[in-house]
Design a protein around this motif. Sequence first.
Motif, PDB file in Angstrom:
ATOM      1  N   GLN A   3       0.915  -1.245  -0.004  1.00 23.50           N
ATOM      2  CA  GLN A   3      -0.095   0.054   0.138  1.00 23.50           C
ATOM      3  C   GLN A   3       0.959   1.219  -0.072  1.00 23.50           C
ATOM      4  O   GLN A   3       1.989   1.222   0.689  1.00 23.50           O
ATOM      5  CB  GLN A   3      -0.923  -0.060   1.203  1.00 23.50           C
ATOM      6  CG  GLN A   3      -2.147  -0.870   1.386  1.00 23.50           C
ATOM      7  CD  GLN A   3      -3.122  -0.675   0.263  1.00 23.50           C
ATOM      8  OE1 GLN A   3      -3.234   0.648   0.005  1.00 23.50           O
ATOM      9  NE2 GLN A   3      -4.022  -1.569   0.035  1.00 23.50           N
ATOM     10  N   THR A   4       0.491   2.097  -0.604  1.00 28.30           N
ATOM     11  CA  THR A   4       1.172   3.557  -0.570  1.00 28.30           C
ATOM     12  C   THR A   4       0.012   4.473  -0.226  1.00 28.30           C
ATOM     13  O   THR A   4      -0.910   4.398  -0.210  1.00 28.30           O
ATOM     14  CB  THR A   4       1.683   4.136  -2.113  1.00 28.30           C
ATOM     15  OG1 THR A   4       0.725   4.225  -2.949  1.00 28.30           O
ATOM     16  CG2 THR A   4       2.855   2.904  -2.484  1.00 28.30           C
ATOM     17  N   THR A   5       0.670   5.558   0.448  1.00 22.65           N
ATOM     18  CA  THR A   5      -0.291   6.722   0.675  1.00 22.65           C
ATOM     19  C   THR A   5      -0.524   7.336  -0.423  1.00 22.65           C
ATOM     20  O   THR A   5      -0.165   7.929  -1.313  1.00 22.65           O
ATOM     21  CB  THR A   5       0.507   7.665   1.696  1.00 22.65           C
ATOM     22  OG1 THR A   5       1.305   6.939   2.606  1.00 22.65           O
ATOM     23  CG2 THR A   5      -0.352   8.837   2.213  1.00 22.65           C
ATOM     24  N   LYS A   6      -2.170   7.467  -0.382  1.00 21.94           N
ATOM     25  CA  LYS A   6      -2.965   8.392  -1.438  1.00 21.94           C
ATOM     26  C   LYS A   6      -3.560   9.286  -0.627  1.00 21.94           C
ATOM     27  O   LYS A   6      -4.499   9.074   0.258  1.00 21.94           O
ATOM     28  CB  LYS A   6      -3.782   7.391  -2.272  1.00 21.94           C
ATOM     29  CG  LYS A   6      -3.381   6.460  -3.262  1.00 21.94           C
ATOM     30  CD  LYS A   6      -4.295   5.676  -3.939  1.00 21.94           C
ATOM     31  CE  LYS A   6      -3.898   4.806  -4.830  1.00 21.94           C
ATOM     32  NZ  LYS A   6      -4.841   4.355  -5.652  1.00 21.94           N
ATOM     33  N   GLU A   8      -6.272  11.903  -1.354  1.00 20.98           N
ATOM     34  CA  GLU A   8      -7.271  12.177  -2.200  1.00 20.98           C
ATOM     35  C   GLU A   8      -8.633  12.243  -1.524  1.00 20.98           C
ATOM     36  O   GLU A   8      -8.847  11.768  -0.509  1.00 20.98           O
ATOM     37  CB  GLU A   8      -7.202  11.270  -3.490  1.00 20.98           C
ATOM     38  CG  GLU A   8      -7.550  10.165  -3.129  1.00 20.98           C
ATOM     39  CD  GLU A   8      -7.473   8.855  -4.364  1.00 20.98           C
ATOM     40  OE1 GLU A   8      -6.721   9.489  -4.995  1.00 20.98           O
ATOM     41  OE2 GLU A   8      -7.998   7.990  -4.208  1.00 20.98           O
ATOM     42  N   ARG A  11     -12.123   9.460  -0.484  1.00 14.63           N
ATOM     43  CA  ARG A  11     -11.878   8.030  -0.014  1.00 14.63           C
ATOM     44  C   ARG A  11     -12.726   7.371   1.159  1.00 14.63           C
ATOM     45  O   ARG A  11     -12.871   6.056   1.270  1.00 14.63           O
ATOM     46  CB  ARG A  11     -10.484   8.010  -0.080  1.00 14.63           C
ATOM     47  CG  ARG A  11      -9.660   8.075  -1.208  1.00 14.63           C
ATOM     48  CD  ARG A  11      -8.398   7.691  -0.941  1.00 14.63           C
ATOM     49  NE  ARG A  11      -8.103   6.493  -0.871  1.00 14.63           N
ATOM     50  CZ  ARG A  11      -6.842   5.824  -0.171  1.00 14.63           C
ATOM     51  NH1 ARG A  11      -5.971   6.490   0.037  1.00 14.63           N
ATOM     52  NH2 ARG A  11      -6.738   4.685  -0.039  1.00 14.63           N
TER      53      ARG A  11
END
Length: 115
Positions: A3-6, A8, A11
């Motif tokens: 997982q990467t930090t998104k 936005e 969500r």
Amino acid sequence: MTQTTKIETGRGIATLINVFTVLPERQAELVALLSRATEETMRDRPGFLSANLHASADGERVVNYAQWESEAHFRAMLADPAAQEHMTQAAALAESFDPRIYAVESVHHTSGAAL
């Protein structure tokens, strides 16, 4: 799957922003503890998405920016004895801390124009 930090809007995730105030000589120790706690405990808890640790240039703050699938997942982690042990250790290193749950309301990026 990694997982990467998104960051936005829309969500529906819970964003924890915890600002620790720390003596400059203890900043690196707090960062190491929080990093170890994330690797050993937090990342395996249901609903965990990502965590990012930030150390201020003046040595006086550490910020944990973590994302959870929901506030309920975050609250369940708080009740976990293994997580509580790490949080107690972090609290002992810090002069103060201020954990809060946030929702992303607005995100902006460069327009791509040369500076």
